[in-house]
Design a protein around this motif. Structure first.
Motif, mmCIF file in Angstrom:
data_model
loop_
_atom_site.group_PDB
_atom_site.id
_atom_site.type_symbol
_atom_site.label_atom_id
_atom_site.label_comp_id
_atom_site.label_asym_id
_atom_site.label_seq_id
_atom_site.Cartn_x
_atom_site.Cartn_y
_atom_site.Cartn_z
ATOM 1 N N GLU A 184 -8.755 -1.614 -6.041
ATOM 2 C CA GLU A 184 -9.765 -2.360 -6.486
ATOM 3 C C GLU A 184 -10.212 -1.501 -7.936
ATOM 4 O O GLU A 184 -10.463 -2.018 -8.918
ATOM 5 C CB GLU A 184 -10.951 -2.554 -5.628
ATOM 6 C CG GLU A 184 -10.688 -3.386 -4.414
ATOM 7 C CD GLU A 184 -10.415 -4.806 -4.900
ATOM 8 O OE1 GLU A 184 -11.073 -5.206 -6.130
ATOM 9 O OE2 GLU A 184 -9.575 -5.567 -4.369
ATOM 10 N N ASP A 222 -5.345 4.330 13.553
ATOM 11 C CA ASP A 222 -6.564 4.514 12.977
ATOM 12 C C ASP A 222 -6.344 4.967 11.561
ATOM 13 O O ASP A 222 -6.881 4.913 10.525
ATOM 14 C CB ASP A 222 -7.781 5.345 13.498
ATOM 15 C CG ASP A 222 -8.078 4.656 14.920
ATOM 16 O OD1 ASP A 222 -7.865 3.295 14.916
ATOM 17 O OD2 ASP A 222 -8.658 5.364 15.617
ATOM 18 N N GLU A 262 -4.567 2.502 9.260
ATOM 19 C CA GLU A 262 -5.493 1.742 8.534
ATOM 20 C C GLU A 262 -6.305 2.384 7.659
ATOM 21 O O GLU A 262 -6.846 1.972 6.632
ATOM 22 C CB GLU A 262 -6.538 0.998 9.739
ATOM 23 C CG GLU A 262 -5.928 0.026 10.581
ATOM 24 C CD GLU A 262 -5.629 -1.229 9.808
ATOM 25 O OE1 GLU A 262 -6.051 -1.468 8.771
ATOM 26 O OE2 GLU A 262 -4.712 -1.743 10.280
ATOM 27 N N ALA A 263 -7.049 3.517 7.993
ATOM 28 C CA ALA A 263 -7.668 4.283 7.051
ATOM 29 C C ALA A 263 -6.854 4.441 5.682
ATOM 30 O O ALA A 263 -7.446 4.440 4.456
ATOM 31 C CB ALA A 263 -7.865 5.659 7.329
ATOM 32 N N ILE A 315 -4.592 2.734 4.533
ATOM 33 C CA ILE A 315 -4.373 1.306 3.834
ATOM 34 C C ILE A 315 -5.792 1.010 3.107
ATOM 35 O O ILE A 315 -5.788 0.571 2.042
ATOM 36 C CB ILE A 315 -3.956 0.179 4.884
ATOM 37 C CG1 ILE A 315 -2.496 0.429 5.366
ATOM 38 C CG2 ILE A 315 -4.194 -1.278 4.111
ATOM 39 C CD1 ILE A 315 -2.269 -0.370 6.471
ATOM 40 N N ASP A 316 -6.812 1.218 3.760
ATOM 41 C CA ASP A 316 -8.031 1.047 3.320
ATOM 42 C C ASP A 316 -8.326 1.900 1.981
ATOM 43 O O ASP A 316 -8.998 1.210 0.939
ATOM 44 C CB ASP A 316 -9.359 1.346 4.247
ATOM 45 C CG ASP A 316 -9.306 0.384 5.523
ATOM 46 O OD1 ASP A 316 -8.629 -0.831 5.258
ATOM 47 O OD2 ASP A 316 -9.744 0.710 6.759
ATOM 48 N N ASP A 317 -8.052 3.292 2.112
ATOM 49 C CA ASP A 317 -8.196 4.110 0.944
ATOM 50 C C ASP A 317 -7.393 3.415 -0.206
ATOM 51 O O ASP A 317 -7.758 3.499 -1.481
ATOM 52 C CB ASP A 317 -7.433 5.461 1.409
ATOM 53 C CG ASP A 317 -7.824 6.293 0.231
ATOM 54 O OD1 ASP A 317 -8.884 6.674 -0.355
ATOM 55 O OD2 ASP A 317 -6.721 6.872 -0.341
ATOM 56 N N TRP A 318 -6.064 2.957 -0.083
ATOM 57 C CA TRP A 318 -5.228 2.246 -0.892
ATOM 58 C C TRP A 318 -6.045 1.242 -1.717
ATOM 59 O O TRP A 318 -6.064 0.846 -2.935
ATOM 60 C CB TRP A 318 -3.882 1.959 -0.459
ATOM 61 C CG TRP A 318 -2.971 1.273 -1.480
ATOM 62 C CD1 TRP A 318 -2.259 1.605 -2.467
ATOM 63 C CD2 TRP A 318 -2.881 -0.138 -1.842
ATOM 64 N NE1 TRP A 318 -1.616 1.056 -3.435
ATOM 65 C CE2 TRP A 318 -1.826 -0.289 -2.962
ATOM 66 C CE3 TRP A 318 -3.602 -1.230 -1.074
ATOM 67 C CZ2 TRP A 318 -1.883 -1.698 -3.335
ATOM 68 C CZ3 TRP A 318 -3.113 -2.413 -1.626
ATOM 69 C CH2 TRP A 318 -2.364 -2.544 -2.780
ATOM 70 N N ARG A 319 -6.597 0.244 -0.822
ATOM 71 C CA ARG A 319 -7.196 -1.061 -1.175
ATOM 72 C C ARG A 319 -8.278 -0.247 -2.202
ATOM 73 O O ARG A 319 -8.568 -1.195 -3.212
ATOM 74 C CB ARG A 319 -7.672 -1.740 -0.230
ATOM 75 C CG ARG A 319 -6.580 -2.331 0.617
ATOM 76 C CD ARG A 319 -7.094 -3.072 1.980
ATOM 77 N NE ARG A 319 -5.961 -3.763 2.565
ATOM 78 C CZ ARG A 319 -6.086 -4.262 3.833
ATOM 79 N NH1 ARG A 319 -7.272 -4.157 4.534
ATOM 80 N NH2 ARG A 319 -5.164 -4.778 4.317
ATOM 81 N N GLU A 320 -9.212 0.504 -1.783
ATOM 82 C CA GLU A 320 -10.164 0.921 -2.789
ATOM 83 C C GLU A 320 -9.765 1.466 -3.882
ATOM 84 O O GLU A 320 -10.269 0.980 -4.981
ATOM 85 C CB GLU A 320 -11.038 2.038 -1.914
ATOM 86 C CG GLU A 320 -11.943 1.639 -0.736
ATOM 87 C CD GLU A 320 -12.491 2.700 -0.054
ATOM 88 O OE1 GLU A 320 -12.524 4.120 -0.540
ATOM 89 O OE2 GLU A 320 -13.306 2.518 0.921
ATOM 90 N N ARG A 321 -8.674 2.357 -4.059
ATOM 91 C CA ARG A 321 -8.180 2.763 -5.055
ATOM 92 C C ARG A 321 -7.307 1.649 -5.995
ATOM 93 O O ARG A 321 -7.416 1.493 -7.260
ATOM 94 C CB ARG A 321 -6.988 3.550 -4.831
ATOM 95 C CG ARG A 321 -7.763 4.835 -4.268
ATOM 96 C CD ARG A 321 -6.550 6.103 -4.189
ATOM 97 N NE ARG A 321 -5.790 5.902 -2.955
ATOM 98 C CZ ARG A 321 -4.555 5.471 -2.935
ATOM 99 N NH1 ARG A 321 -3.770 5.262 -4.082
ATOM 100 N NH2 ARG A 321 -3.863 5.569 -1.776
ATOM 101 N N PRO A 366 0.771 -1.255 -0.099
ATOM 102 C CA PRO A 366 -0.095 -0.053 -0.068
ATOM 103 C C PRO A 366 0.846 1.351 0.015
ATOM 104 O O PRO A 366 1.838 1.220 0.661
ATOM 105 C CB PRO A 366 -0.837 -0.103 1.222
ATOM 106 C CG PRO A 366 -0.697 -1.435 1.391
ATOM 107 C CD PRO A 366 0.469 -2.170 1.132
#
Length: 657
Positions: A632, A618, A621-622, A624-630, A597
């Protein structure tokens, strides 16, 4: 008491020239060998005479003229040096101005004749009675030298050991010689020249004749011993017995016998007393001190014992008109020391006898011409009751024939003989010069050997010094290298210490409650800071505090990263990369393919502690989550693009058909 030669322990050679001359023709000698009782006679050559002297070693070789045995002073010195240690050369006729042999023989009542053999026998008998002077060219000091018997040589691997052995042998023999001199109670001085491994030589100056020294000349192996008497400046004469002139003797007989010796001038020469000496002992004591012309006593008539002494010397007797009173004897001897009353009485008798004959002595002296022995004339007038005129006539009559009989006129030499004589003298001079040069060469050889030994020692020391210097240089280089290694190790230690400190700080970040951070105690994660997105910066950060899988990495400047840099970062497998600045497409692609990420640092609140940083869990993690969305969305876009491409390629294929 007496040094008189005895037939029991000595032999005397009497020598007189028989024919020829020592300066020209080969001479022959009349030889009379006297052992104190018997006389053996022979005629011998000069060579045979020398051989007999060497073989029989007589106590005395007696002659009336020493130059009958040697042509000149140099030959005489050589002759004296060749005599055995216990043999003396004695000139019985006197010292520098000898008397005729006939006069000396007549004075001592020794048979005399004018034939050479008779003169040789007279010389032997006179010397046996201690008449004459010893001829000497040497002192009673002897030099004993212990030195090397061979050269130390040069070269060879065993030269040092060979030199040490020779010098050690010289030192050992020198100590043996010194021990022998000590055992013999001889006085000596020692001069040692030390050298490598021992002594080069040792010289002992011994105050004794060679015959008294328990060391002999020899050469054995590595060592030689040389013995040489020290030379005098010239020829010297020493009387066999130190006789004084004619004297007056006073005797006090009894249990203690006392004797006083007074010269004709009134000088008290000696006084002596003894309770143990017999008549022979007293006579010996008197003979050693003079020739009595008057024997006196202090009482009248003359005691029988004193009369015996008078007859023994054929001297005149004297006694006072009446016994001398004690006070007069004390007064007459007041100026002379004595040990007891017996010596005083003997001295008084001699002095009163002198007083009684003083006028007669003066009258005799007035009648004597210059050069005539006063004592001889006085003795014959007083003891022999002759007139002065008769004695003088007798002496004059003896003078002419005696001088003729004792003088050996050499014959006139031929030109050839003179030439031979000159050549012989030249040869002797050359031989003497050669001996001198050989001595110098030997001394120089010894000096060369010594210097070579010293040079060898110096070279060995120099080689040792070179080896020491080389070893010192090697050790200095090693020390410098070790110092550098130490400095480098210290630098490494300091680096490691800094790294340990950073690791401790990271550990604190993982386990501490972060009380010094203005945030909540929980929900924080450590962040590893990389200054630039380059391989060097990545490795430096890894060296300082380590980058491990699952770490949060913050790149302050992400621009400029290439493929290899991105691949290096991907190998660490970080949990997430937070960046400032734009990321290159190739780096972004590689990190995306590696499923690492990547997010902007602005989206995460971080607080730096020294060289480290912390962030909220937090926020991480946010991100990382943002990178995962991008990611996808990126994957869907990539698939859609691939579908569109396939459709386009398919349509293009249909159109071509």
């Amino acid at each position: 008491m007496s040094t008189r030669t005895s037939a029991l322990d000595a032999v005397v050679f009497g020598v007189d020239i028989q024919s020829g001359d020592v300066r020209g023709d080969a001479p022959s000698y009349a030889l009379a060998v006297f052992d104190g009782e018997d006389v053996t006679r022979d005629v011998v050559t000069h060579r045979k005479l020398r051989r007999l002297i060497d073989d029989e070693e007589p106590a005395i070789v007696a002659t009336d003229n020493m130059y009958e045995l040697a042509a000149d002073k140099d030959q005489l010195i050589h002759f004296l040096g060749s005599l055995p240690a216990g043999t003396k050369l004695v000139q019985v006729t006197g010292a520098e101005q000898p008397e005729p042999l006939s006069r000396v023989a007549n004075r001592h009542n020794v048979p005399y004749g004018k034939e050479p053999m008779q003169e040789a026998e007279a010389a032997a008998r006179l010397a046996a009675h201690n008449v004459g002077h010893e001829v000497s060219a040497f002192t009673d000091t002897t030099e004993v030298k212990v030195a090397r018997g061979r050269s130390t040589g040069s070269g060879g691997w065993s030269e040092d050991r060979y030199t040490r052995r020779i010098h050690g042998s010289v030192r050992k023999r020198a100590r043996e010689v010194e021990s022998e001199l000590e055992d013999a109670n001889l006085e000596y001085e020692k001069d040692v020249r030390e050298s490598y491994g021992g002594f080069a030589n040792a010289v002992f100056t011994v105050h004794a004749r060679p015959s008294d020294i328990p060391v002999s000349r020899n050469r054995a192996g590595d060592v030689r011993v040389e013995i040489e008497r020290q030379r005098r400046d010239g020829i010297e004469f020493e009387p066999l017995v130190k006789r004084r002139d004619h004297v007056i003797v006073g005797i006090d007989p009894g249990t203690t016998t006392a004797v006083a010796i007074v010269g004709l001038e009134g000088t008290v020469l000696d006084v002596w007393s003894s309770r143990t000496s017999d008549t022979a002992g007293v006579i010996e004591w008197i003979v050693e001190r003079g020739r009595p012309i008057i024997v006196a006593a202090d009482v009248t008539p003359i005691p029988e014992t004193v009369e015996k002494f008078r007859r023994s010397f054929d001297a005149a007797g004297w006694t006072p008109e009446s016994d001398l009173p004690v006070d007069e004897k004390q007064h007459r001897t007041r100026d002379h020391p004595y040990d007891d009353d017996h010596q005083r009485d003997a001295m008084a008798a001699a002095l009163y006898a002198l007083d009684a004959h003083e006028d007669q002595f003066d009258r005799i002296a007035d009648k004597l011409p210059p050069g005539v022995d006063r004592g001889e004339v006085t003795a014959r007038v007083v003891a022999g009751e002759e007139s002065v005129e008769a004695v003088l006539r007798d002496l004059d009559d003896d003078e002419e024939p005696e001088s003729e009989s004792t003088e050996h006129e050499p014959r006139e030499l031929t030109e050839e003989e003179k030439r031979i004589k000159d050549l012989e003298r030249q040869v002797e001079r050359l031989q003497s010069h050669v001996e001198t040069l050989e001595g110098r060469i030997e001394d120089r050889d010894d000096r060369i050997d010594e210097l070579e030994t010293e040079l060898g020692v110096a070279r060995r020391e120099e080689r040792k010094e070179v080896r020491r210097n080389r070893e010192v240089s090697r050790l200095e280089r090693k020390a410098n290298r070790l110092e550098r290694e130490r400095d480098e190790a210290q630098d490494d230690v300091e680096t490691l210490e800094r790294k340990v400190e950073r690791m401790k700080a990271l550990w604190k970040l993982d386990h501490s409650n972060f009380s010094d951070v203005s945030a909540e105690k929980e929900g924080l994660v450590p962040v590893k800071v990389v200054e630039k997105f380059t391989k060097g910066a990545i490795r430096e950060a890894d060296d300082q505090y380590g980058i491990a899988a699952g770490d949060v990495v913050y790149i302050r400047d992400a621009s400029g990263a290439g493929r290899s840099t991105a691949e290096l970062m991907a190998e660490f497998e970080p949990r997430v990369i937070l960046k400032d600045g734009g990321l290159s497409e190739i780096a972004d692609e590689i990190l995306f393919e590696s499923e690492i990420p990547v997010g902007p640092a602005d989206d995460v609140a971080m607080q730096e502690v020294d060289e480290l940083a912390v962030a909220r869990e937090d926020d991480v993690e946010a991100a990382i989550d943002d990178w995962r969305e991008r990611a996808e969305d990126r994957k869907r876009d990539r698939k859609a693009a691939m579908v569109d491409q396939l459709i386009s390629e398919h349509r293009a294929g249909d159109n071509e058909v």
